[in-house]
Design a protein around this motif. Structure first.
Motif, PDB file in Angstrom:
ATOM      1  N   ARG A 194      -6.021 -44.614 -27.590  1.00  0.00           N
ATOM      2  CA  ARG A 194      -6.642 -43.743 -28.576  1.00  0.00           C
ATOM      3  C   ARG A 194      -7.310 -44.498 -29.724  1.00  0.00           C
ATOM      4  O   ARG A 194      -8.278 -44.001 -30.303  1.00  0.00           O
ATOM      5  CB  ARG A 194      -5.589 -42.777 -29.170  1.00  0.00           C
ATOM      6  N   GLN A 247      -0.251 -45.685 -25.920  1.00  0.00           N
ATOM      7  CA  GLN A 247      -1.001 -44.552 -26.473  1.00  0.00           C
ATOM      8  C   GLN A 247      -1.929 -44.999 -27.601  1.00  0.00           C
ATOM      9  O   GLN A 247      -3.041 -44.493 -27.729  1.00  0.00           O
ATOM     10  CB  GLN A 247      -0.030 -43.482 -26.983  1.00  0.00           C
ATOM     11  N   SER A 300      -1.478 -36.039 -23.596  1.00  0.00           N
ATOM     12  CA  SER A 300      -0.753 -36.875 -22.627  1.00  0.00           C
ATOM     13  C   SER A 300       0.685 -36.408 -22.454  1.00  0.00           C
ATOM     14  O   SER A 300       1.544 -37.199 -22.074  1.00  0.00           O
ATOM     15  CB  SER A 300      -0.771 -38.343 -23.088  1.00  0.00           C
TER      16      SER A 300
END
Length: 462
Positions: free
Chosen positions: A435, A431, A347
């Motif tokens: 994830r 994030q 990312s």
């Protein structure tokens, strides 16, 4: 089969008579009768294929045909959409199947499907998915760019007493020290006159330059200390705002204090890494100068520094989430850098774009706020202040100019620092949601009804 609300046991699909698949018929058990099935109302199935209804629903609407309902029976409800379980028996508003469960590729485990579109249609058969829970300033799902920026502003707006109290206190202390340094060390007309005098000896020039650099370093250090302390405390405030929980400045300081020294160490390590990369880029140019070829040395020096600058930018983004990882996960210095690398992987461009956009917005806001105060300071300070501000020889900036412009700097820092810190923290949370499924842990920590039970993992601010 579990009775936990909001969960479905993988592979369980009750038959219309309420038994589990594969369960034995009570009539076949010893001592329960002749083994003939009990009479059921309506038509009885004549063979294995007769359990399927002749009139099937449209594809993607149901999970599988389960037999034609008899008189007085209602058809089984459609299965829940991906990511969330719809209201129904045993799962009132709860979460959907766990990762890898019956959600399939459209569920949470194999992709977000409709989970990222609040109140829209999911990927599973076009089913409707309810909006994500929002106990605090962001919805508990993967965030868009606008939602990250809006979450940072919402934190400032919702918890303005704590946020502005922290940023204003540290901005005032930092600006007072800055004004004193500018007035007595960085605004010395003797220094300017010495450097501009052609007859000045090299020793005097180096002495004056050293004093000026020392004052600049002290100014940068004071600003850095104030910014780091404010960022550490605002990180705690933002992490609580995600859960919808207020926090006082005292509580924020108690949570941030154990990690402040590690935060300084982390920044020092990152600074040394940056300096080392730039020096490494300058080595080929230095070698070119040493061998006596000036043109080659200049070329290699420029190319090396440009390459080193690109590497520094890459490392800056790669380690941009190290500070919230250190503060919220109680990581060590090196471990937080590794943690940031793991979260940023894949990312990098997205995080760079969001950070650049946030920096542009913050920079424009600070300029817009400071311009009226700078103009007012020039008018109130007179010609000497304007000449000193422009760096003319023999002129110095007066107290009036420093105080008025300092007020503008304090207001700009007070408003923009929380937004900058909030964007970094929310990027870290986003994030981890993408994830690691942190949204489930956050939902449990926030007390969202129907959140699945399980061993809690690390939650920001916990």
């Amino acid at each position: 089969m579990t009775d936990t609300p909001g969960w479905a046991s993988p592979g369980s699909d009750p038959t219309p008579d309420g038994r589990e698949p594969g369960a034995s018929d009570p009539a076949d058990r010893p001592g329960t009768g002749s083994g003939a099935p009990a009479p059921q109302p309506g038509a009885q199935p004549q063979g294995p294929g007769a359990q399927w209804s002749k009139e099937q629903p449209a594809a993607g609407q149901w999970s599988a045909p389960t037999g034609a309902p008899g008189p007085g029976q209602t058809p089984p409800p459609p299965p829940p959409g991906p990511g969330w379980a719809g209201p129904g028996p045993g799962a009132p508003g709860g979460y959907g199947a766990p990762p890898g469960g019956p959600g399939g590729p459209g569920g949470y485990g194999g992709g977000y499907g409709g989970y990222g579109v609040p109140g829209g249609y999911g990927a599973w058969g076009g089913g409707w998915a309810p909006p994500a829970a929002k106990p605090g300033v962001i919805p508990l799902r993967p965030l868009g760019v606008g939602e990250i920026l809006d979450g940072a502003v919402s934190t400032l707006r919702t918890h303005w007493r704590t946020v502005l109290g922290i940023s204003l206190t540290l901005a005032v202390v930092t600006e007072i020290a800055t004004i004193l340094l500018q007035r007595y060390f960085l605004n010395n007309t003797a220094t300017q006159d010495t450097l501009s005098d052609p007859s000045t000896s090299a020793a005097d020039a180096f002495r004056v330059m050293g004093e000026s650099l020392l004052g600049t370093f002290a100014l940068s250090l004071i600003t850095l200390i104030g910014t780091l302390i404010a960022t550490a405390m605002l990180t705690s405030v933002t992490s609580r705002a995600v859960l919808g929980r207020p926090v006082s400045p005292g509580e924020a300081w108690r949570e941030a204090r154990p990690q402040v020294w590690k935060l300084f160490g982390q920044l020092l390590l990152l600074g040394l890494i940056g300096v080392g990369v730039m020096l490494g880029g300058a080595v080929p140019g230095i070698i070119g100068f040493l061998v006596g070829n000036e043109n080659v040395g200049i070329t290699l020096l420029v190319l090396g520094l440009l390459a080193a600058f690109v590497v520094v930018i890459w490392l800056t983004v790669r380690f941009s989430l190290a500070a919230p990882a250190l503060m919220l996960e109680r990581q060590g210095i090196v471990q937080s850098l590794r943690r940031s690398t793991k979260l940023v992987q894949g990312s990098w461009w997205r995080i760079l774009g969001i950070q650049l956009l946030a920096g542009l917005i913050v920079g424009i806001a600070k300029v817009v706020i400071s311009i009226p105060f700078t103009v007012a300071a020039m008018i109130a300070g007179g010609g000497d202040s304007l000449a000193g501000f422009l760096g003319e020889n023999g002129a110095h900036v007066g107290w009036t100019f420093l105080l008025i412009s300092g007020i503008g700097a304090v207001i700009g820092t007070t408003i923009t620092l929380p937004i900058s810190a909030g964007v970094t923290v929310l990027l870290y949370v986003d994030q981890r949601i993408r994830r690691e499924g942190l949204d489930l842990e956050l939902a449990r920590a926030a007390g969202v009804q129907g959140a699945p039970a399980g061993a809690p993992g690390p939650v920001p601010g916990s």
